[in-house]
Write a protein that holds these residues in place. Structure first.
Motif, PDB file in Angstrom:
ATOM      1  N   ILE A 134      -1.642  11.145 -12.319  1.00 15.47           N
ATOM      2  CA  ILE A 134      -0.793   9.951 -12.423  1.00 15.47           C
ATOM      3  C   ILE A 134       0.110   9.847 -11.190  1.00 15.47           C
ATOM      4  N   PHE A 135       0.676  10.980 -10.794  1.00 17.82           N
ATOM      5  CA  PHE A 135       1.540  10.957  -9.607  1.00 17.82           C
ATOM      6  C   PHE A 135       0.732  10.687  -8.336  1.00 17.82           C
ATOM      7  N   ASP A 136      -0.576  11.083  -8.306  1.00 16.06           N
ATOM      8  CA  ASP A 136      -1.438  10.724  -7.173  1.00 16.06           C
ATOM      9  C   ASP A 136      -1.544   9.213  -7.028  1.00 16.06           C
ATOM     10  N   THR A 137      -1.665   8.489  -8.176  1.00 17.62           N
ATOM     11  CA  THR A 137      -1.774   7.019  -8.106  1.00 17.62           C
ATOM     12  C   THR A 137      -0.494   6.414  -7.536  1.00 17.62           C
ATOM     13  N   VAL A 138       0.664   7.028  -7.858  1.00 22.74           N
ATOM     14  CA  VAL A 138       1.925   6.534  -7.292  1.00 22.74           C
ATOM     15  C   VAL A 138       1.926   6.751  -5.776  1.00 22.74           C
ATOM     16  N   LEU A 139       1.399   7.927  -5.318  1.00 25.38           N
ATOM     17  CA  LEU A 139       1.333   8.205  -3.879  1.00 25.38           C
ATOM     18  C   LEU A 139       0.431   7.198  -3.179  1.00 25.38           C
ATOM     19  N   VAL A 140      -0.708   6.859  -3.833  1.00 24.99           N
ATOM     20  CA  VAL A 140      -1.649   5.894  -3.238  1.00 24.99           C
ATOM     21  C   VAL A 140      -0.968   4.548  -3.065  1.00 24.99           C
ATOM     22  N   LEU A 141      -0.288   4.079  -4.149  1.00 26.26           N
ATOM     23  CA  LEU A 141       0.357   2.762  -4.094  1.00 26.26           C
ATOM     24  C   LEU A 141       1.466   2.731  -3.049  1.00 26.26           C
TER      25      LEU A 141
ATOM     26  N   GLN B  53       1.459   4.547  -0.440  1.00 25.32           N
ATOM     27  CA  GLN B  53       0.815   4.872   0.840  1.00 25.32           C
ATOM     28  C   GLN B  53       1.439   6.102   1.488  1.00 25.32           C
ATOM     29  N   PHE B  54       1.713   7.117   0.629  1.00 27.14           N
ATOM     30  CA  PHE B  54       2.180   8.399   1.144  1.00 27.14           C
ATOM     31  C   PHE B  54       0.975   9.199   1.649  1.00 27.14           C
ATOM     32  N   PRO B  55       1.154  10.098   2.650  1.00 23.12           N
ATOM     33  CA  PRO B  55       0.038  10.939   3.148  1.00 23.12           C
ATOM     34  C   PRO B  55      -0.460  11.875   2.046  1.00 23.12           C
ATOM     35  N   MET B  56      -1.788  11.981   1.905  1.00 23.66           N
ATOM     36  CA  MET B  56      -2.369  12.799   0.826  1.00 23.66           C
ATOM     37  C   MET B  56      -3.463  13.682   1.399  1.00 23.66           C
TER      38      MET B  56
ATOM     39  N   LYS C 162       5.159  -5.349  -4.530  1.00 18.36           N
ATOM     40  CA  LYS C 162       3.803  -5.479  -5.068  1.00 18.36           C
ATOM     41  C   LYS C 162       2.934  -6.440  -4.250  1.00 18.36           C
ATOM     42  N   GLU C 163       3.584  -7.348  -3.501  1.00 12.21           N
ATOM     43  CA  GLU C 163       2.800  -8.297  -2.705  1.00 12.21           C
ATOM     44  C   GLU C 163       2.030  -7.588  -1.579  1.00 12.21           C
ATOM     45  N   GLY C 164       2.458  -6.348  -1.230  1.00 10.33           N
ATOM     46  CA  GLY C 164       1.800  -5.609  -0.139  1.00 10.33           C
ATOM     47  C   GLY C 164       0.530  -4.876  -0.568  1.00 10.33           C
ATOM     48  N   ILE C 165       0.198  -4.901  -1.888  1.00 10.89           N
ATOM     49  CA  ILE C 165      -1.016  -4.215  -2.361  1.00 10.89           C
ATOM     50  C   ILE C 165      -2.243  -4.983  -1.844  1.00 10.89           C
ATOM     51  N   ASN C 166      -3.252  -4.222  -1.369  1.00  9.36           N
ATOM     52  CA  ASN C 166      -4.482  -4.878  -0.889  1.00  9.36           C
ATOM     53  C   ASN C 166      -5.694  -4.326  -1.628  1.00  9.36           C
ATOM     54  N   ASP C 167      -6.865  -4.891  -1.326  1.00 12.50           N
ATOM     55  CA  ASP C 167      -8.101  -4.484  -2.019  1.00 12.50           C
ATOM     56  C   ASP C 167      -8.425  -3.012  -1.749  1.00 12.50           C
ATOM     57  N   GLU C 168      -8.140  -2.527  -0.527  1.00 14.33           N
ATOM     58  CA  GLU C 168      -8.459  -1.136  -0.182  1.00 14.33           C
ATOM     59  C   GLU C 168      -7.667  -0.172  -1.078  1.00 14.33           C
TER      60      GLU C 168
ATOM     61  N   LEU D  23      -9.056   2.699  -3.780  1.00 15.14           N
ATOM     62  CA  LEU D  23      -8.660   4.106  -3.817  1.00 15.14           C
ATOM     63  C   LEU D  23      -8.157   4.502  -5.221  1.00 15.14           C
ATOM     64  N   LEU D  24      -7.580   3.538  -5.960  1.00 13.88           N
ATOM     65  CA  LEU D  24      -7.062   3.850  -7.297  1.00 13.88           C
ATOM     66  C   LEU D  24      -8.168   3.953  -8.338  1.00 13.88           C
TER      67      LEU D  24
END
Length: 605
Positions: free
Chosen positions: A196-203, A205-208, A250-256, A260-261
């Protein structure tokens, strides 16, 4: 010396002189009746000079109180008459005012009619200009309406994404900083929590780290251990984490990002229910991440419409600018018209005010007339009553003499001799000397009202005339009472009456008698000495004779030592002896009251 010669009274000097002679007659008459009473009933009664002094003191006190009552009542009646006369004068003044107001009203009606004619012609000119401007405004308004409809359509489509946004906000609100802290404290939280915390990192855009899958309960899912121990744990240390997610762009979310999610969302245990079992309230982050994905999928469809909406809003600004210019032109015209209307309304308002004022004055005058007519009979009665007060005050000279004689002298006698003395020697002598007195004065009603006697009856005093007379003597006598009470009715009433005042009941033979006496004197408690014989302890003489002196700020009484004295102290003595023989010396110190119940008294009860 105590006398009435220097006592201020509302009577003539002749009546005061007659009163002094009457007082001497009363004392002599009662002295003679004592022998007659002994001859008929073999009961000893003594009259002493102290009885006469008590009579005078009682008279002065009663006269002052009754004179004050009558004058207070007279003042109320006279003030009522004054108000009534004042109302009659007010009616005359209002009649004059009403005439003046009606003349003002006639003039106001003439002015408003003239002004209405002038405004009507001016309004016709203004209306033509208003119609010309309104045509322009209607065209612009129509255009604005068309743009607003287009804007509403765009906003409706965009609102489809709102439930997903609300769902994300509700998910975050279910999480507290305490929940994050509790999770952080776990060295190895459940696997689904790490993902769950990985999905927060993806959204965000933290380095993973590199994506690695591993098996969890038979399903291949992404291994988030490396990210959790490195990046996620550090993110959880941010005290404003929840606030940042609440304000997530939230407007900055894109298809890519959504691609990843998806592998995380595909895991069978990535849902709120399983997350709730594993991590409690932190499971809300699961809903938040999926809500962000949902919002993006809706928003990307609406985006072209948003561009169209912006273009529409630009057109709307131009249309509004054109409309605003037209409305300013209309406002100028309307301002001229409104000014005329205000002037007209002011004239109408003034006319209406004058009408209402005249009507209100008429109503007040009618009400005052109705009140004066309704109180017409009262005016006659009050006027007559006001005249009677002077006569009533004159009669107080004799009325108070009879009542004070009754209280001071008649306690030891039975009802037969009390009635005889009151009628023959007290009332009869007042009439013979020309002293003003109420005809056939009822001494009982003169001294107490029904409310007080009702209270006595509730406390156990019998309702017959003799018992009420005895109650008056107990409460009004200037010397402490001794109750000749073989049947015990008097003592029962005293106990009930004084219970609320912490009555101390004692006897002369009681060991603690001296202590009880000092305690009651100092603290102002009532004291009842039961079952006395024919003599009282000489120690009581200073108390019975009220030898109270002031010492500094305190009042004291000298027994064999100084004892504090309180004004609220009162003393009662009772005897069960049916026919006690009290010496003249003792009779001078106390008020003997015969509470013996007779056959007639029992019938009355």
């Amino acid at each position: 010396p105590l006398h009435v010669g220097d006592f201020s009274m509302a009577c003539s000097d002749r009546d005061k002189t007659s009163l002094q002679l009457h007082m001497g007659h009363v004392h002599v008459a009662v002295t003679q009746v004592c022998r007659e009473y002994f001859g008929k009933y073999r009961r000893h009664v003594y009259v002493t000079p102290k009885s006469y002094l008590s009579f005078i003191a009682g008279y002065r006190s009663l006269y002052e109180a009754k004179l004050g009552e009558v004058r207070m009542l007279a003042d109320k009646i006279n003030r009522g008459l004054a108000k009534l006369f004042e109302a009659q004068e007010d009616v005359k003044d209002m009649q004059k005012m009403l005439g003046a107001k009606n003349r003002d009203l006639t003039e106001a009606q003439r002015v408003s009619a003239s002004l209405l004619q002038e405004i009507s012609s001016s309004t016709a000119v203004a209306e033509k200009e208003k119609a010309k401007v309104a045509t322009i405004v209607d065209a612009v308004t129509k255009k604005a309406y068309e743009i607003a409809v287009a804007k509403k359509t765009c906003e409706h489509d965009l609102a489809l994404a709102q439930p997903a946004l609300n769902e994300a906000v509700d998910a975050l609100k279910s999480i507290s900083a305490k929940d994050i802290g509790a999770l952080k404290a776990l060295k190895n939280p459940p696997d689904v929590v790490k993902r769950i915390f990985d999905t927060v990192l993806v959204l965000r855009q933290f380095p993973m780290g590199k994506v690695i899958y591993h098996d969890v309960k038979g399903s291949l899912v992404i291994n988030a251990q490396e990210n959790y121990s490195g990046v996620s744990a550090k993110m959880m240390s941010d005290t404003k984490l929840l606030e940042r997610l609440m304000q997530f762009p939230k407007e900055g979310i894109n298809d890519e990002t959504c691609e990843l999610l998806q592998p995380y969302f595909n895991a069978p245990d990535f849902n709120y229910a399983d997350a709730k079992k594993a991590s409690g309230s932190v499971a809300g982050l699961c809903n938040w991440a999926m809500a962000m994905r949902t919002y993006h999928n809706v928003a990307k469809v609406v985006e072209p419409k948003i561009i169209m909406l912006r273009d529409s809003e630009a057109d709307m600004k131009l249309a509004n600018k054109e409309k605003h210019a037209a409305e300013e032109m209309l406002a100028t015209v309307q301002k001229r018209l409104d000014a005329m209307q205000v002037e007209f309304e002011g004239a109408i308002s003034e006319k209406q005010r004058l009408e209402e004022d005249a009507i209100a004055t008429q109503r007040r005058m009618d009400s005052a007339n109705a009140l004066i007519q309704a109180l017409g009979g009262e005016e006659v009665r009050w006027t007559e009553q006001s005249k009677q007060f002077d006569l009533q005050i004159q009669r107080l000279t004799g009325d108070c003499a009879i009542a004070s004689s009754f209280v001071s002298y008649l306690g030891p006698f039975n009802k037969e001799f009390r009635d005889l003395l009151c009628t023959r020697d007290f009332y009869g002598d007042c009439v013979a000397r020309g002293i003003p007195v109420t005809e056939n004065l009822d001494v009982t009603r003169f001294l107490v009202n029904d409310s007080e006697t009702g209270e006595w009856n509730a406390q156990g005093l019998p309702t017959d005339d003799l018992s009420i007379q005895n109650g008056i003597m107990v409460t009004r006598a200037t010397r402490y009472p001794v109750l000749v009470d073989p049947q015990g009715q008097g003592i029962s009433w005293i106990k009930n009456r004084e219970e609320v005042n912490m009555l101390r009941v004692t006897g002369l033979g009681e060991k603690q008698f001296r202590n009880h006496l000092e305690d009651c004197l100092s603290y102002g408690k009532p004291m009842l000495i039961e079952n006395i014989e024919e003599e009282l302890d000489p120690m009581l003489d200073p108390v019975l004779e009220k030898r109270v002196v002031k010492k500094g700020k305190n009042m004291i009484i000298q027994l064999d030592k100084e004892v504090d004295f309180s004004d609220s102290f009162c003393l009662f003595c009772t005897t069960r002896l049916p026919n006690p023989h009290y010496s003249p010396e003792m009779s001078a110190k106390v008020t003997v009251i015969d509470f013996t119940v007779t056959a007639r008294g029992l019938e009355d009860q």
